[in-house]
Design an enzyme around this catalytic site. Structure first.
Site: not given
Lengths: 499, 218
Positions: A120, A127, A236
């Site tokens: 992704g 990644v 995050d």
């Protein structure tokens, strides 16, 4: 009786230009256009005048700097904005950053890692699924996005992410194996977690069962508590950053992409701040200084997402989302989804407070609160969780919990009789002697056992149920042993003052 | 942990590079913009102007890194002047104001002598922002041309994210590259009618976006 109009009319063509592609009307109009050159011409005219088509062709014609290949435009975006809008990454971009693979079926190689595929891409990086050829194990590799690799601030942040994340060692935080920051394309190597993200799970299944929400919430809160104990703010926390391992009930917090050491002279005040808008806290959205309580807000938004299938603040543009986070109230989760117990909804409300001072104070507090709800759910107090995978087990636990409650109730009712008639207090009196506090403690104790059960990974279900039962029945006997809701050794509450 | 050095920032090669930091972020704007349409206008502004300013700066001979700094400094200067707009009782629509001052700045920038280096101080940027540029100059024309191009590319990029890849590709191949419709239809396994529909739908969306934006900036 309707008069059938000619299929060649502008109304039908407007359906094709603006209508819903899945509608019958659209399909009928589309099949007519297939065989009608007049309508094909007319459709082109209605979409835009001829001059416009020419202008559009000229303006979209590739310019210097556009990538080769049809249909692609290269438009410069500053790192700050690029991070807010993750763009799709294709294999050729990634391959350009890798050396040639040792095996033809692989995408490429970086250091001693063979790269298999792209998993992704996020704001800062890509990644990859890779294989460590020395240690013979699959790994996940996070590569700093190419457009950021040349930006100093982004490289700094990436290096910082690596340092921050590697410092947190916890069963619900994805472990970092290795960091390579001196390469042209800096990368970090993490444990590969087979499974999916919470984002993907909810997108696939819709809102989760109450039990799942509590389990994932508890585990994430514990991972967060570990990070906070290191003085780190994740910054995050979002469903995409919570990984659910396949086969075992284990959630991992990952991607400390924006994490930073609290005492670090940070980039925050100077500006380069990024994050996923939907889960940002008001202080983050507003660019104000923030602490660990910002993560609690974000985790509250994640709990909300699990409970309702959507984030608490929605709007069609990122900026509008941020504005709503700062100024609007959310609709309580229990109103969106009747299956959500009010107690859970209330916890979410406490996390989504705009003012950090009004939120639950720590991730440890959140763990306790969630464990309490879990125990109440298991005792059947809050109704049955919907679509529970462990439906039968819940009933079983509920039934045993009910049995314990009956026992305690009998003891309570019996108490005045005992105290009135005799005052020896040896048998029943011991149990009943601390009635009020005792009940609370029993609840807390159940909460603890439920909590422990959820934090434990993949024990055999029957053994687990037996343990739960034991814990529940044991709670009556051990009232005096645990005067405080949670035994000291089991709380993972960080001490912020000490940081 | 293998691969990591001692972890001290001053020993880290990554930490030696510095970039100028804009004083504020996009996000901090949110709370100051009066309404949702303004937020949308800001998004459109950034979407169009970032690549536009970058390309203009590169066209004026700036290095990549300098052009990047320039873009950041302009955005920061514009954000700063938003307060003045908000405070003005007589203010017109945000979008119109925003695009007007930005075009002034860009034209002034293009009018400057090419060799004159732009300092890193934002006072120079502020001056570019405030000067009233001369109309009908070569600079103004160059700006208009490039602005228009970026407007189309911005709208196209937005629309691209809303349609499927095959729809986008048949639109592109038949309208931008002007390949025969029947040929593209065969290549993508679509009927000729579907290709007509796809290219018209995409075109209409791009045109609508541009038209709407232009109406709001008039």
């Amino acid at each position: 009786m309707t008069v059938r109009s000619s299929p060649c009319n502008d109304d039908n063509l407007y359906v094709l230009l603006e209508g819903d592609e899945d509608s019958d009307l659209f399909r009928r109009a589309a099949s007519h256009v297939d065989s009608c050159p007049d309508c094909q011409r007319r459709l082109t005219e209605l979409s835009a005048e001829a001059d416009y088509w020419v202008a559009q062709r000229d303006m979209l014609h590739p310019v210097e700097g556009d990538p080769p290949g049809s249909g692609t435009l290269s438009r410069y975006r500053s790192p700050e904005c690029a991070m807010l809008r993750p763009t799709a990454v294709d294999e050729s971009t990634v391959q350009a950053m890798l050396s040639a693979p040792s095996h033809p079926e692989m995408l490429g190689r970086i250091g001693r890692y063979e790269i298999e595929r792209i998993i992704g891409s996020g704001g800062m990086g890509i990644v990859l699924k890779g294989f460590d050829s020395e240690l013979n194990r699959p790994v996940a590799i996070k590569l700093l996005a190419p457009h950021l690799a040349r930006v100093g601030a982004a490289r700094q942040r990436f290096a910082r992410e690596a340092r921050a994340a590697a410092a947190v060692v916890h069963e619900h935080v994805v472990p970092i194996h290795n960091v390579e920051s001196e390469q042209a394309s800096p990368f970090l190597v993490m444990q590969f977690i087979p499974g999916e993200s919470l984002q993907a799970r909810v997108e696939r299944e819709g809102p989760l069962s109450v039990r799942e929400i509590l389990r994932i919430g508890l585990q994430s809160a514990s991972g967060l508590a570990a990070a906070h104990a290191q003085g780190l703010v994740h910054r995050d926390v979002k469903p995409g950053n919570i990984l659910l391992e396949k086969g075992v009930e284990r959630a991992y917090l990952t991607d400390f992409g924006l994490a930073r050491a609290s005492d670090d002279a940070s980039l925050t005040h100077t500006g380069v701040v990024a994050g996923t808008p939907h889960y940002m806290s008001p202080e983050q959205a507003d660019g104000r200084p923030l602490d660990h309580r910002s993560d609690l807000f974000s985790l509250g938004a994640v709990l909300y997402f699990m409970a309702t299938g959507h984030p608490p603040f929605r709007a069609d543009r990122p900026m509008a989302v941020l504005k709503r986070i700062c100024h609007d109230g959310h609709r309580p989760a229990c109103q969106c989804n009747a299956e959500v117990p009010e107690a859970l909804s209330a916890i979410i409300d406490r996390l989504l407070e705009k003012d950090p001072n009004r939120r639950l104070a720590t991730a440890g507090d959140l763990q306790q609160a969630l464990a309490q709800v879990l125990s109440d759910v298991q005792r059947g107090k809050l109704g049955r969780p919907r679509r529970s995978v462990r439906f039968t087990r819940s009933i079983w636990i509920g039934a045993s919990a009910a049995a314990v409650i009956v026992l305690v109730a009998i003891a309570l009712i019996a108490r005045p009789w005992f105290t009135n008639s005799r005052n020896d207090g040896d048998s029943a009196g011991t149990t009943a002697g601390t009635t009020d506090g005792g009940l609370t403690d029993a609840r807390a104790d159940d909460a603890q056992s439920a909590f422990d059960e959820l934090m434990a990974v993949d024990p055999s279900p029957t053994a687990q149920a037996a343990e739960e039962l034991e814990a529940l029945s044991g709670s009556v006997e051990s009232l005096e042993t645990y005067p405080y809701p949670f035994p000291e050794s089991n709380t993972k509450e960080p001490n912020y003052e000490a940081q | 942990m293998a691969g990591r050095k001692d972890g001290r920032p001053d020993h880290d090669p990554l930490m030696t590079q510095t970039v100028p930091q804009p004083p504020e972020t996009r996000e901090t704007l949110i709370s100051r913009l009066p309404n949702a349409a303004d937020v949308e206008a800001w998004d459109a502004f950034v979407g169009i102007y970032e690549p536009l300013l970058f390309r203009l700066a590169r066209g004026r001979g700036m290095q990549q890194a300098d052009a990047e700094d320039f873009v950041q400094e302009v955005l920061a200067a514009v954000i700063k002047s938003i307060d003045r707009w908000v405070a003005d009782d007589d203010r017109g629509p945000f979008r119109a104001w925003l695009f007007r001052i930005a075009s002034n700045l860009a034209v002034n920038f293009l009018t400057r002598p090419r060799h004159q280096r732009l300092g890193s101080g934002d006072s120079q940027i502020a001056r570019l922002l405030e000067q009233q540029p001369a109309r009908k100059t070569d600079s103004a024309e160059l700006f208009l041309k490039e602005y228009r191009r970026e407007l189309f590319r911005w709208a196209a990029e937005c629309v691209r994210n809303q349609v499927s890849e095959p729809q986008w590709m048949v639109f592109w191949l038949t309208s931008v590259e002007q390949r025969p419709i029947a040929e593209v239809a065969r290549e993508y396994g679509m009927s000729v009618g579907s290709v007509y529909i796809a290219r018209s739908r995409v075109t209409k969306r791009i045109r609508d976006m541009i038209r709407q934006h232009e109406e709001q900036t008039q």
